[in-house]
Design a protein around this motif. Structure first.
Motif, PDB file in Angstrom:
ATOM      1  N   SER A   1       0.655  -1.346  -0.013  1.00 30.30           N
ATOM      2  CA  SER A   1      -0.125  -0.319  -0.032  1.00 30.30           C
ATOM      3  C   SER A   1       0.745   1.227  -0.008  1.00 30.30           C
ATOM      4  O   SER A   1       0.575   2.250  -0.614  1.00 30.30           O
ATOM      5  CB  SER A   1      -1.064   0.257   1.369  1.00 30.30           C
ATOM      6  OG  SER A   1      -1.639  -1.268   1.215  1.00 30.30           O
ATOM      7  N   LEU A   2       1.873   1.311   0.673  1.00 29.74           N
ATOM      8  CA  LEU A   2       2.844   2.416   0.776  1.00 29.74           C
ATOM      9  C   LEU A   2       3.453   2.558  -0.406  1.00 29.74           C
ATOM     10  O   LEU A   2       3.518   3.690  -1.028  1.00 29.74           O
ATOM     11  CB  LEU A   2       3.927   1.985   1.989  1.00 29.74           C
ATOM     12  CG  LEU A   2       4.996   3.178   1.874  1.00 29.74           C
ATOM     13  CD1 LEU A   2       4.385   4.268   2.443  1.00 29.74           C
ATOM     14  CD2 LEU A   2       6.232   2.636   2.849  1.00 29.74           C
ATOM     15  N   ILE A   3       4.183   1.595  -1.105  1.00 34.29           N
ATOM     16  CA  ILE A   3       4.511   1.805  -2.430  1.00 34.29           C
ATOM     17  C   ILE A   3       3.727   2.390  -3.466  1.00 34.29           C
ATOM     18  O   ILE A   3       3.980   3.213  -4.122  1.00 34.29           O
ATOM     19  CB  ILE A   3       5.182   0.369  -2.847  1.00 34.29           C
ATOM     20  CG1 ILE A   3       6.271  -0.065  -1.987  1.00 34.29           C
ATOM     21  CG2 ILE A   3       5.687   0.543  -4.260  1.00 34.29           C
ATOM     22  CD1 ILE A   3       6.777  -1.496  -2.013  1.00 34.29           C
ATOM     23  N   LYS A   4       2.448   1.739  -3.573  1.00 31.48           N
ATOM     24  CA  LYS A   4       1.326   2.085  -4.445  1.00 31.48           C
ATOM     25  C   LYS A   4       0.827   3.845  -4.067  1.00 31.48           C
ATOM     26  O   LYS A   4       0.552   4.675  -4.975  1.00 31.48           O
ATOM     27  CB  LYS A   4       0.195   1.303  -4.321  1.00 31.48           C
ATOM     28  CG  LYS A   4       0.068  -0.040  -4.779  1.00 31.48           C
ATOM     29  CD  LYS A   4      -1.157  -0.555  -4.970  1.00 31.48           C
ATOM     30  CE  LYS A   4      -2.231   0.105  -6.208  1.00 31.48           C
ATOM     31  NZ  LYS A   4      -1.905  -0.243  -7.394  1.00 31.48           N
ATOM     32  N   SER A   5       0.901   4.113  -2.941  1.00 27.84           N
ATOM     33  CA  SER A   5       0.669   5.494  -2.665  1.00 27.84           C
ATOM     34  C   SER A   5       1.786   6.304  -3.104  1.00 27.84           C
ATOM     35  O   SER A   5       1.577   7.550  -3.393  1.00 27.84           O
ATOM     36  CB  SER A   5       0.214   5.667  -1.240  1.00 27.84           C
ATOM     37  OG  SER A   5       1.743   5.524  -0.366  1.00 27.84           O
ATOM     38  N   GLU A   6       2.935   6.045  -3.254  1.00 25.93           N
ATOM     39  CA  GLU A   6       4.169   6.801  -3.576  1.00 25.93           C
ATOM     40  C   GLU A   6       4.534   6.540  -5.053  1.00 25.93           C
ATOM     41  O   GLU A   6       5.365   7.540  -5.472  1.00 25.93           O
ATOM     42  CB  GLU A   6       5.360   6.492  -2.852  1.00 25.93           C
ATOM     43  CG  GLU A   6       5.164   6.662  -1.370  1.00 25.93           C
ATOM     44  CD  GLU A   6       5.874   8.003  -0.725  1.00 25.93           C
ATOM     45  OE1 GLU A   6       6.555   8.558  -1.605  1.00 25.93           O
ATOM     46  OE2 GLU A   6       5.220   8.470   0.205  1.00 25.93           O
ATOM     47  N   VAL A   7       4.450   5.560  -5.816  1.00 24.79           N
ATOM     48  CA  VAL A   7       4.993   5.314  -7.042  1.00 24.79           C
ATOM     49  C   VAL A   7       3.926   4.716  -7.960  1.00 24.79           C
ATOM     50  O   VAL A   7       3.109   3.719  -7.501  1.00 24.79           O
ATOM     51  CB  VAL A   7       5.944   4.433  -6.901  1.00 24.79           C
ATOM     52  CG1 VAL A   7       6.830   4.429  -8.468  1.00 24.79           C
ATOM     53  CG2 VAL A   7       7.080   4.643  -5.693  1.00 24.79           C
ATOM     54  N   ASP A   8       4.004   5.090  -9.237  1.00 24.46           N
ATOM     55  CA  ASP A   8       2.778   4.695 -10.061  1.00 24.46           C
ATOM     56  C   ASP A   8       3.550   3.813 -11.308  1.00 24.46           C
ATOM     57  O   ASP A   8       4.460   4.008 -11.871  1.00 24.46           O
ATOM     58  CB  ASP A   8       2.227   5.765 -11.047  1.00 24.46           C
ATOM     59  CG  ASP A   8       1.354   5.168 -12.016  1.00 24.46           C
ATOM     60  OD1 ASP A   8       0.648   4.220 -11.710  1.00 24.46           O
ATOM     61  OD2 ASP A   8       1.176   5.825 -13.015  1.00 24.46           O
ATOM     62  N   VAL A   9       3.459   2.250 -10.652  1.00 22.97           N
ATOM     63  CA  VAL A   9       4.301   1.415 -11.295  1.00 22.97           C
ATOM     64  C   VAL A   9       3.796  -0.060 -11.263  1.00 22.97           C
ATOM     65  O   VAL A   9       3.039  -0.262 -10.192  1.00 22.97           O
ATOM     66  CB  VAL A   9       6.074   1.266 -10.901  1.00 22.97           C
ATOM     67  CG1 VAL A   9       6.141   0.905  -9.623  1.00 22.97           C
ATOM     68  CG2 VAL A   9       6.844   0.216 -11.992  1.00 22.97           C
ATOM     69  N   LYS A  10       3.951  -0.912 -12.021  1.00 23.21           N
ATOM     70  CA  LYS A  10       3.339  -2.296 -11.807  1.00 23.21           C
ATOM     71  C   LYS A  10       4.064  -3.045 -10.698  1.00 23.21           C
ATOM     72  O   LYS A  10       5.394  -3.028 -10.799  1.00 23.21           O
ATOM     73  CB  LYS A  10       3.554  -3.183 -13.168  1.00 23.21           C
ATOM     74  CG  LYS A  10       2.837  -2.580 -14.064  1.00 23.21           C
ATOM     75  CD  LYS A  10       1.336  -3.354 -14.566  1.00 23.21           C
ATOM     76  CE  LYS A  10       0.514  -2.900 -15.432  1.00 23.21           C
ATOM     77  NZ  LYS A  10      -1.001  -2.561 -14.962  1.00 23.21           N
TER      78      LYS A  10
END
Ligand code: MN
Length: 497
Positions: free
Chosen positions: A183-192
């Motif tokens: 969730s943290l990564i998704k909130s910070e970076v737009d990538v698969k």
């Protein structure tokens, strides 16, 4: 939402100790994965050996539906080698990685955080200049401070990575932590986002599912969970968990191939699955307690979460006998999901007839045992068994073995501590090689006193180890065939395995 499968049976699975596969066996597994509609097949680590390079190249040339990936460390030479191996694939992927945790930086890479970031930026760009699709993995990501991990991810994405892979390399994470991290990564970076979960604490499947719930787009997995140490997330567990509990996620996997795929892989690496193995174990759909049997007879859903047909598990019904004709045989194997060429049909029908002569009732499981060793890419059989004669009395035995090689016949008689020992010594003497037996086991494939016996040997020659299998109603014959199978693999492989 579509969730993609990135299968690493041939890379993480094959690099685990004792699971070396012959290149032809790897190709068979790759084709099986393709028939299961795996989105991506990680075929190997080309820089690790010439044999692995050639094997990845061969798989790349033969797979059309799935993407084919090659692993590379973050070095230009590894990336060059990976690209040379996968460039002919219809959908090539380079899978590059670097470790990010403090312990890996200090003791393995001997690099500072800044040096790691520079390496990521440089090697992502370098790999992208060659390959249209780059998956970049952060090794030991789950033991990496979040701030640095995010910096590393952002560096890779900025440099052009198409997908990032969060590796729980030592199986450290918990489902809650995995979910929070994704969730943290998704909130910070737009990538698969892909995840690579290990099973050291038995949490690989749970962590993979937690990551998917939190928004991961892809997961690494392997058939029967084959992989380093306690293995990876198993394909059959994650796939069936998604199919059974997460209707909101789409998978392209053909689940009916799961059972035969697990049989193929366990047979190639020479391991017998425990009966209670999830999804594909022999007890996974067996019911013995009276109260359970009663429930299942009334309605299967009382004690069965999944339908065994969806996994392609053959039902062990009485089916064929020695009077069965080719038509019945073909119909049955068709129903079981096998498709044979005319030549193979003639060969296996003959095998079936031989078996039916020895065994009154031939079941689906017997047919499975015969066909599981069906290789579309036969390993060169330098030696074949023509005849054997074995005498055994207490702890003394002699074996006379006749092998053919080309159009020549060779005979050798040796004595040993027991019949198997004598037979194996005779084969060593006939081939003039000092093969060393590492492991040997026998088990019955089916029930009954006329059951088929399956012998497995692990045989070594000059640091190479190969698994050999043999099936017969006679366990000595099965043992000799298994030994020869391993001998043929060891001497037919030119690469530095
Ligand atoms: Mn791994």
């Amino acid at each position: 939402m579509k969730i993609k499968i990135f299968d690493t049976t041939l890379r993480d699975g094959e690099q685990a100790p004792g699971f070396t596969m012959h290149p032809k066996e790897k190709l068979d597994i790759a084709l099986k994965l393709e028939s299961m509609k795996a989105d991506a097949i990680e075929a190997g680590f080309p820089a690790s050996s010439k044999a692995d390079f050639l094997s990845v190249k061969e798989i790349s040339e033969n797979i059309k539906y799935s993407s084919v990936a090659a692993l590379a460390r973050s070095t230009t030479s590894d990336i060059d080698c990976a690209w040379e191996a996968v460039k002919d694939a219809k959908f090539p992927i380079i899978h590059t990685f670097i470790a990010t945790s403090p312990i890996h930086l200090k003791y393995k890479l001997k690099m500072t955080e800044d040096e790691v970031l520079d390496s990521i930026a440089f090697h992502v760009k370098y790999a992208k200049s060659k390959c249209p699709f780059l998956k970049y993995a952060f090794e030991d990501a789950t033991r990496t401070p979040k701030e640095f991990l995010l910096k590393a991810i952002k560096t890779a994405v900025k440099a052009g990575a198409d997908c990032i892979n969060i590796a729980d390399t030592v199986g450290y994470s918990t489902p809650k932590e995995t979910s929070e991290l994704i969730s943290l990564i998704k909130s910070e970076v737009d990538v698969k986002i892909s995840v690579h979960c290990h099973n050291d604490l038995g949490l690989a499947t749970a962590n993979t599912l937690a990551a998917i719930e939190a928004g991961a787009n892809e997961f690494d997995c392997s058939i029967i969970g084959l992989g380093e140490r306690a293995g990876n997330a198993s394909l059959e567990e994650v796939v069936m968990a998604i199919k059974t509990r997460y209707p909101q996620f789409e998978l392209s996997t053909e689940t009916k191939q799961i059972y035969s795929a697990s049989k193929l892989v366990s047979s190639i690496v020479g391991i017998k699955l425990p009966p209670f193995k999830t999804i594909v174990g022999s007890n996974a759909f067996a019911h013995e307690a009276g109260i359970h049997q009663h429930g299942v007879l009334e309605n299967r859903a009382t004690y069965e979460l999944m339908n065994p047909d969806d996994i392609g598990i053959p039902q062990n019904k009485l089916l064929l006998g020695k009077h069965s004709g080719k038509h019945a045989f073909l119909e049955l194997i068709g129903e079981m999901g096998y498709s044979l060429t005319d030549e193979e049909t003639a060969f296996y029908f003959e095998k079936f007839k031989e078996l039916a002569e020895r065994k009154k009732i031939v079941t689906r499981r017997d047919i499975d045992a015969l066909l599981i060793n069906l290789s579309r890419h036969a390993i060169k059989r330098t030696y074949t068994l023509t005849d054997y004669e074995i005498m055994s009395y207490k702890n003394q035995a002699t074996a006379e073995i006749t092998l053919s090689s080309g159009d020549k016949q060779h005979v050798e008689k040796m004595s040993g501590d027991g019949p198997v020992d004598a037979a194996f010594k005779a084969i060593n003497s006939l081939t003039g090689q000092n093969f060393v037996l590492h492991d040997y086991s026998i088990h019955s494939v089916t029930e009954g006193k006329d059951a088929l016996g399956e012998a497995t040997v692990k045989l070594a020659l000059n640091d190479k180890i190969m698994t050999g299998k043999g099936i017969s109603t006679d366990v000595l014959e099965a043992s000799i065939i298994a030994y020869l199978n391993a001998v043929n693999k060891l001497i037919s492989d030119g690469g530095d395995l």
